[in-house]
Design an enzyme around this catalytic site. Structure first.
Site, PDB file in Angstrom:
ATOM      1  N   HIS A 114       4.180  -1.510  -2.930  1.00 22.15           N
ATOM      2  CA  HIS A 114       5.324  -2.419  -2.854  1.00 22.15           C
ATOM      3  C   HIS A 114       6.603  -1.653  -3.211  1.00 22.15           C
ATOM      4  CE1 HIS A 114       2.817  -6.162  -3.148  1.00 22.15           C
ATOM      5  NE2 HIS A 114       2.009  -5.357  -3.825  1.00 22.15           N
ATOM      6  N   GLU A 144       3.934  -1.237  -7.623  1.00 23.94           N
ATOM      7  CA  GLU A 144       5.346  -1.371  -7.262  1.00 23.94           C
ATOM      8  C   GLU A 144       6.058  -0.052  -7.468  1.00 23.94           C
ATOM      9  OE1 GLU A 144       7.041  -3.986  -6.085  1.00 23.94           O
ATOM     10  OE2 GLU A 144       5.846  -5.748  -6.592  1.00 23.94           O
ATOM     11  N   HIS A 186       3.062  -3.502   1.549  1.00 21.58           N
ATOM     12  CA  HIS A 186       3.118  -4.971   1.502  1.00 21.58           C
ATOM     13  C   HIS A 186       3.408  -5.524   2.895  1.00 21.58           C
ATOM     14  CE1 HIS A 186       4.634  -8.616  -1.082  1.00 21.58           C
ATOM     15  NE2 HIS A 186       3.488  -8.861  -0.500  1.00 21.58           N
ATOM     16  N   ASP A 242       8.551  -4.521   2.494  1.00 21.12           N
ATOM     17  CA  ASP A 242       8.438  -3.386   1.582  1.00 21.12           C
ATOM     18  C   ASP A 242       7.091  -2.657   1.711  1.00 21.12           C
ATOM     19  OD1 ASP A 242       7.559  -5.963   0.319  1.00 21.12           O
ATOM     20  OD2 ASP A 242       6.977  -4.669  -1.342  1.00 21.12           O
TER      21      ASP A 242
END
Length: 181
Positions: free
Chosen positions: A34, A116, A155, A165
């Site tokens: 992400h 992330e 993602h 993303d």
């Protein structure tokens, strides 16, 4: 990297309340990359951490109104300088993918690990982030037998209508090259 009982040794650990147990027969078999920044396009502040910990005060910035009350987490965050923070045990389900599907299977949170990267779709990610992500991915692949290098996606690949993303700024080719070293 050393992994013990779903936790990385020697990295900062924060226990996000936005996680739960994986359903039975939901072995980890997918890694989802992400991209995140809070506020959008700004880096280095406390807001990503506050979002994942459920303590983000939407009154701090008018741009946070859209995410007011959002309950979300990732297993880990890699900051721009390569700092790695873990929020959820890799053995548990973090709430990162939302409505999603991969290879005909829905609810990716059930069988995926979410990482992330602090960044945006159009801001190049840093070499430090790629290096830490590759090392983390290698560690996870070694630990989870159903996870392979071919089962690492963005993602945008599991929620293409909703998400973009990590975006075009993420260099998949460079990442895969680091992954094979």
């Amino acid at each position: 990297m050393k992994l013990e009982s779903g936790w990385l040794a020697e990295v900062q650990q924060r226990l996000s309340p936005h996680a739960d147990e994986r359903p039975p027969d939901s072995a980890v078999s997918l890694l989802v990359v992400h991209g995140i920044s809070l506020p959008a396009g700004e880096f280095g502040g406390p807001y990503i951490d506050e979002l994942f910990m459920g303590t983000l005060d939407h009154r701090q910035d008018s741009r946070f109104a859209a995410i007011r009350g959002l309950r979300v987490s990732a297993h880990a965050l890699i900051r721009r300088d390569g700092e790695l923070i873990q929020y959820v045990s890799f053995d548990r389900r973090a709430w990162h993918a939302g409505r999603s599907a991969y290879a005909g299977r829905r609810r990716c949170n059930d069988f995926a690990i979410g990482v992330e990267l602090e960044g945006t779709d159009h801001t190049p990610y840093t070499k430090e982030q790629y290096q830490v992500l590759a090392e983390l991915a290698q560690t996870l692949i070694a630990h989870y037998p159903e996870l392979t290098a071919q089962r690492i996606v963005g993602h945008q690949h599991i929620a293409p209508v909703r998400k973009t993303d990590p975006g075009p700024a993420f260099d998949w080719s460079y990442f895969r090259q680091l992954l094979t070293r």
